[in-house]
Design a protein around this motif. Structure first.
Motif, PDB file in Angstrom:
ATOM      1  N   ARG A 140      44.408  37.132  36.026  1.00 18.98           N
ATOM      2  CA  ARG A 140      43.248  36.243  36.059  1.00 18.98           C
ATOM      3  C   ARG A 140      42.738  36.140  37.495  1.00 18.98           C
ATOM      4  NH1 ARG A 140      44.381  30.166  34.574  1.00 18.98           N
ATOM      5  NH2 ARG A 140      42.354  29.969  35.581  1.00 18.98           N
ATOM      6  N   ASP A 141      41.562  35.559  37.647  1.00 24.15           N
ATOM      7  CA  ASP A 141      40.981  35.290  38.963  1.00 24.15           C
ATOM      8  C   ASP A 141      40.974  36.540  39.842  1.00 24.15           C
ATOM      9  OD1 ASP A 141      40.572  32.675  38.143  1.00 24.15           O
ATOM     10  OD2 ASP A 141      42.506  32.000  38.881  1.00 24.15           O
ATOM     11  N   ASN A 142      41.743  36.539  40.932  1.00 24.74           N
ATOM     12  CA  ASN A 142      41.728  37.679  41.860  1.00 24.74           C
ATOM     13  C   ASN A 142      42.867  38.655  41.612  1.00 24.74           C
ATOM     14  OD1 ASN A 142      43.584  35.747  42.660  1.00 24.74           O
ATOM     15  ND2 ASN A 142      43.405  36.210  44.837  1.00 24.74           N
ATOM     16  N   ALA A 143      43.399  38.641  40.389  1.00 28.29           N
ATOM     17  CA  ALA A 143      44.469  39.583  40.025  1.00 28.29           C
ATOM     18  C   ALA A 143      44.146  40.214  38.679  1.00 28.29           C
ATOM     19  CB  ALA A 143      45.815  38.868  39.973  1.00 28.29           C
ATOM     20  N   VAL A 144      43.174  41.091  38.667  1.00 32.53           N
ATOM     21  CA  VAL A 144      42.756  41.799  37.455  1.00 32.53           C
ATOM     22  C   VAL A 144      43.172  43.255  37.595  1.00 32.53           C
ATOM     23  CG1 VAL A 144      40.833  42.420  35.958  1.00 32.53           C
ATOM     24  CG2 VAL A 144      40.814  40.222  37.164  1.00 32.53           C
ATOM     25  N   LEU A 145      43.998  43.717  36.667  1.00 35.76           N
ATOM     26  CA  LEU A 145      44.616  45.026  36.799  1.00 35.76           C
ATOM     27  C   LEU A 145      43.846  46.116  36.068  1.00 35.76           C
ATOM     28  CD1 LEU A 145      48.350  44.016  36.241  1.00 35.76           C
ATOM     29  CD2 LEU A 145      47.071  44.123  38.388  1.00 35.76           C
ATOM     30  N   SER A 146      43.910  47.301  36.617  1.00 35.32           N
ATOM     31  CA  SER A 146      43.411  48.485  35.917  1.00 35.32           C
ATOM     32  C   SER A 146      44.521  49.013  35.022  1.00 35.32           C
ATOM     33  CB  SER A 146      43.004  49.559  36.923  1.00 35.32           C
ATOM     34  OG  SER A 146      44.159  50.078  37.578  1.00 35.32           O
ATOM     35  N   LEU A 147      44.159  49.898  34.107  1.00 37.40           N
ATOM     36  CA  LEU A 147      45.160  50.506  33.243  1.00 37.40           C
ATOM     37  C   LEU A 147      46.173  51.298  34.068  1.00 37.40           C
ATOM     38  CD1 LEU A 147      46.302  51.276  30.472  1.00 37.40           C
ATOM     39  CD2 LEU A 147      44.625  53.159  30.406  1.00 37.40           C
ATOM     40  N   GLY A 148      45.705  51.978  35.087  1.00 40.78           N
ATOM     41  CA  GLY A 148      46.607  52.760  35.919  1.00 40.78           C
ATOM     42  C   GLY A 148      47.636  51.899  36.625  1.00 40.78           C
ATOM     43  N   THR A 149      47.192  50.764  37.155  1.00 39.49           N
ATOM     44  CA  THR A 149      48.112  49.858  37.845  1.00 39.49           C
ATOM     45  C   THR A 149      49.111  49.259  36.868  1.00 39.49           C
ATOM     46  OG1 THR A 149      46.402  49.309  39.480  1.00 39.49           O
ATOM     47  CG2 THR A 149      48.264  47.787  39.281  1.00 39.49           C
ATOM     48  N   LEU A 150      48.626  48.855  35.710  1.00 38.54           N
ATOM     49  CA  LEU A 150      49.517  48.262  34.712  1.00 38.54           C
ATOM     50  C   LEU A 150      50.547  49.283  34.232  1.00 38.54           C
ATOM     51  CD1 LEU A 150      50.061  45.679  33.038  1.00 38.54           C
ATOM     52  CD2 LEU A 150      48.577  46.646  31.270  1.00 38.54           C
ATOM     53  N   THR A 151      50.115  50.499  34.015  1.00 36.67           N
ATOM     54  CA  THR A 151      51.026  51.549  33.557  1.00 36.67           C
ATOM     55  C   THR A 151      52.095  51.840  34.602  1.00 36.67           C
ATOM     56  OG1 THR A 151      49.260  52.548  32.227  1.00 36.67           O
ATOM     57  CG2 THR A 151      51.147  53.930  32.748  1.00 36.67           C
ATOM     58  N   LYS A 152      51.704  51.824  35.852  1.00 36.94           N
ATOM     59  CA  LYS A 152      52.657  52.067  36.931  1.00 36.94           C
ATOM     60  C   LYS A 152      53.666  50.918  37.032  1.00 36.94           C
ATOM     61  CE  LYS A 152      52.675  53.700  41.734  1.00 36.94           C
ATOM     62  NZ  LYS A 152      51.832  53.922  42.938  1.00 36.94           N
ATOM     63  N   LEU A 153      53.195  49.675  36.879  1.00 36.68           N
ATOM     64  CA  LEU A 153      54.100  48.523  36.906  1.00 36.68           C
ATOM     65  C   LEU A 153      55.080  48.571  35.733  1.00 36.68           C
ATOM     66  CD1 LEU A 153      51.696  45.583  37.861  1.00 36.68           C
ATOM     67  CD2 LEU A 153      53.587  46.469  39.240  1.00 36.68           C
ATOM     68  N   ALA A 154      54.615  49.126  34.602  1.00 37.81           N
ATOM     69  CA  ALA A 154      55.459  49.187  33.401  1.00 37.81           C
ATOM     70  C   ALA A 154      56.655  50.105  33.581  1.00 37.81           C
ATOM     71  CB  ALA A 154      54.636  49.624  32.192  1.00 37.81           C
ATOM     72  N   GLU A 155      56.712  50.852  34.660  1.00 38.51           N
ATOM     73  CA  GLU A 155      57.890  51.670  34.963  1.00 38.51           C
ATOM     74  C   GLU A 155      59.040  50.812  35.473  1.00 38.51           C
ATOM     75  OE1 GLU A 155      56.524  54.567  37.727  1.00 38.51           O
ATOM     76  OE2 GLU A 155      55.168  55.553  36.303  1.00 38.51           O
ATOM     77  N   LEU A 156      58.747  49.579  35.872  1.00 31.16           N
ATOM     78  CA  LEU A 156      59.776  48.668  36.376  1.00 31.16           C
ATOM     79  C   LEU A 156      60.419  47.953  35.191  1.00 31.16           C
ATOM     80  CD1 LEU A 156      57.691  47.094  39.277  1.00 31.16           C
ATOM     81  CD2 LEU A 156      59.263  49.040  39.419  1.00 31.16           C
ATOM     82  N   PRO A 157      61.728  48.067  35.003  1.00 32.39           N
ATOM     83  CA  PRO A 157      62.362  47.503  33.813  1.00 32.39           C
ATOM     84  C   PRO A 157      62.297  45.984  33.729  1.00 32.39           C
ATOM     85  CG  PRO A 157      64.012  48.328  35.358  1.00 32.39           C
ATOM     86  CD  PRO A 157      62.691  48.805  35.851  1.00 32.39           C
TER      87      PRO A 157
END
Length: 311
Positions: A140-157
């Motif tokens: 929300r607000d100043n933290a809106v993610l792209s699909l690429g960023t979200l996919t990369k974060l999803a590598e973290l268990p």
């Protein structure tokens, strides 16, 4: 891609931070609030987050709140905290959360700064990797993610879920279609009951409920109606409860928090109406309007009836 997340489902409760007239944290009122939510059948509680006035808590208050929540939950429901803002403080709060025995944390947006996607990735990655606990990102607000960023974060268990407070449905569809059950999907829109039925077909399995702090039986009634596709009941709940309360909520900035406290006070829960600046208390006119709405809601949907209808 990491393994699928443990699914977060149902109604998520967000206790407030009750303050006495001398502006000290009221630990007895907090304990009553948390116990009320657990007894009301909520599926998880999130302390020291948005509704808990995260931005105004001292470190000692934060620690006390987490300790009380963990002690009272006794494993009945998961306990999450709010962390965020200054990255160094966010990491410290995450480690406090782990030390106090909570189950995880909701990462709120970074303070003030609008970062590039690479910067947002490093911000969330640093906090997520600081402990072994479950981590949920609040978009929300100043933290809106792209699909690429979200996919990369999803590598973290440790990263198990995204809470959406933006409402861009095209992105939400793309997120869920791409990542599926790797993450839990949480509706965190303002007054999430308003939009939750639209989120369910996308794959979202839970939402944060402000009204659960004072009318949890109606929250449960609403959630059950959504799951059972009981459109007639949903229409009635929207007309008689959801929209009238939301119309008051939209009257002033900060009512997202102070209106919760007003509702709790009206329902006889001992939290008082004090909030810390820059939030403002609910004005007398709006308080009176909420009293009328809640009286009507209880007359129309008494607790016994709501519980029976949710079975």
């Amino acid at each position: 891609m990491s393994k699928p997340a443990n699914q977060i489902k149902g109604i998520l409760g967000f206790p407030v931070a009750p303050f006495k007239d001398n502006d000290q944290l009221d630990v007895q009122a907090l304990a009553a609030n948390i116990t009320f939510l657990i007894d009301g059948g909520l599926d998880a509680i999130y302390v020291s987050a948005g509704a808990g006035e995260f931005q105004s808590l001292t470190r000692s208050e934060y620690e006390a709140i987490v300790e009380i929540a963990v002690s009272l939950s006794r494993g009945k429901v998961p306990v999450y905290t709010g962390v965020g803002g200054n990255i160094k403080e966010a990491v410290e709060l995450a480690r406090i959360t782990q030390a106090k025995g909570a189950d995880g944390y909701l990462i709120l947006p970074p303070y003030l700064i609008n970062g590039e996607q690479s910067g947002l990735y490093e911000y969330f990655k640093t906090i997520i990797e600081s402990t072994d606990l479950n981590a949920i990102v609040y978009q929300r607000d100043n933290a809106v993610l792209s699909l690429g960023t979200l996919t990369k974060l999803a590598e973290l268990p440790q990263f198990i879920g995204l809470k959406d407070g933006v409402g861009k449905m095209e992105s939400n569809i793309e997120f869920v279609q791409t990542l599926g059950n790797r993450l839990s999907w949480i509706n965190g829109m303002p007054f999430a009951e308003v939009t939750y039925p639209a989120y369910v077909p996308l794959g979202f399995t839970s939402y944060s409920s402000a009204i659960s702090n004072y009318i949890p039986h109606i929250s449960r009634m609403f959630y059950s109606a959504v799951q059972e596709n009981n459109q007639a009941l949903l229409n009635e709940l929207y007309k008689e409860v959801i929209f009238p309360i939301n119309n008051i909520r939209k009257q002033r900035k900060g009512y997202a928090v102070s209106l919760i406290k007003a509702g709790m006070e009206i329902m006889g829960l001992p939290v008082g109406g004090r909030v810390r600046a820059p939030l403002i208390p609910v004005e007398k006119e709006h308080y009176a309007q909420l009293e009328v709405i809640l009286k009507h809601a209880l007359d129309r949907f008494p607790k016994k009836t709501a519980i029976e209808s949710s079975k």
